[in-house]
Design a protein around this motif. Structure first.
Motif: not given
Length: 336
Positions: A114-125
């Motif tokens: 998730d961190l490598e693909s950027g999926t984790a950033k969606l958690v903030n949204a």
């Protein structure tokens, strides 16, 4: 991931879309989201568990059929002569790899992907907090790991139990036996998985995290192998019948003899090899000079195995809880 994006406008208590209602596992909210995101890994582990348990059940039936010919459960002497310990030994060695495989292929990519693909950033949204997201990821994953490893461990212990007291088949203190039965496989797998999650969170690269987790898992096995026998209560027995044939003190069947030494008249211990490697006359002179009167043996009986396993499991689970707490605390502020 698209699944997460599609749930951005929903509330934290209803992350699952209508399309997911009534299908598969009846989960909702974040639990459903995490399951759907990692369902391939989860189902692979559960399917492998089902196949492994089925094979173990079949192999045990074959073993019991053979042992019935020797009066099982009260086995007659000579049953070991034609018994094939190969399947049991092979299974024990393969199951010893289970924590390593689960840690590398399930634990390491859990957050690193998730961190490598950027999926984790969606958690903030989303309306779901990072802590809840991390806790749910860890919770669902550890639940699947616990179910799988418990099923395999129970099945293997059940298979091994009829011949457990015989060192001819598989010595209880061997790593392959000790680490593949009882609660130990569950604890080792959980520690390796959660350790892999922490490594993936820090490194943020899936492949690199898997390689480092492999190193962590191997190091854990090495440390555990040196620590395992220290969980037991060492018992010392002595004899004063000289050092000839049949002079050693009696120890229980299948006991793990840790050390044996010569016992002198003054009560001191002398290494049993100190008078060996010489002629018989020189050996006798050495024994007489050091005033050897018998033997001293240190051993751990097989009866201590369950308590040793549970003590070791509690230590491993405590380490796992500490790493899980680190993942939650670090990820709460520094995840993205």
């Amino acid at each position: 991931m698209s699944t997460m994006t599609g749930t951005g406008s929903t509330s934290s208590g209803s992350v699952r879309t209508d399309a997911g209602r009534g299908r598969g596992l009846r989960l909702s909210g974040m639990n459903w989201l995490i399951w759907r995101q990692h369902r391939a890994a989860y189902w692979t582990l559960l399917a492998a568990t089902a196949v492994t348990v089925a094979v173990i059940v079949y192999q045990r039936q074959q073993m019991i059929t053979y042992l019935d010919g020797y009066g099982y459960p009260g086995l007659k002497s000579g049953w070991e002569d034609e018994f094939d310990p190969g399947p049991l030994n092979s299974a024990a060695h393969l199951l010893g790899l289970l924590p390593v495989l689960i840690g590398v292929f399930l634990g390491a990519p859990l957050l690193a992907g998730d961190l490598e693909s950027g999926t984790a950033k969606l958690v903030n949204a989303q309306s779901v907090s990072r802590v809840r997201w991390l806790a749910t990821k860890l919770g669902v994953t550890t639940l699947v790991v616990v179910v799988s490893t418990t099923a395999v461990s129970v099945a293997f212990t059940w298979w091994w139990s009829p011949v457990k007291s015989s060192s001819y088949v598989l010595s209880w203190f061997d790593p392959s036996a000790f680490d593949s039965s009882g609660p130990v496989p569950v604890a080792l797998s959980l520690l390796t998985v959660v350790g892999g999650v922490a490594i993936g969170m820090l490194l943020r690269r899936t492949l690199l995290s898997m390689v480092v987790t492999l190193g962590f898992a191997v190091a854990l096995q090495v440390v555990w192998s040196h620590f395992r026998m220290s969980l037991g209560n060492v018992i010392t027995v002595t004899s004063h019948n000289g050092v000839g044939d049949n002079s050693q003190p009696h120890v229980p069947d299948s006991a793990n003899v840790l050390d044996q030494s010569y016992l002198t008249a003054s009560g001191d211990l002398v290494g049993w090899g100190s008078c060996n490697g010489q002629t018989e006359q020189a050996t006798n002179a050495c024994l007489e000079k050091t005033q050897v009167v018998g033997w001293s043996l240190d051993y751990i009986p097989i009866s201590q195995m369950p308590s040793m396993q549970w003590l070791g499991t509690s230590i491993l689970l405590a380490l796992t809880a500490g790493i899980a707490a680190f993942v939650i605390l670090w990820g709460r502020k520094r995840l993205v």
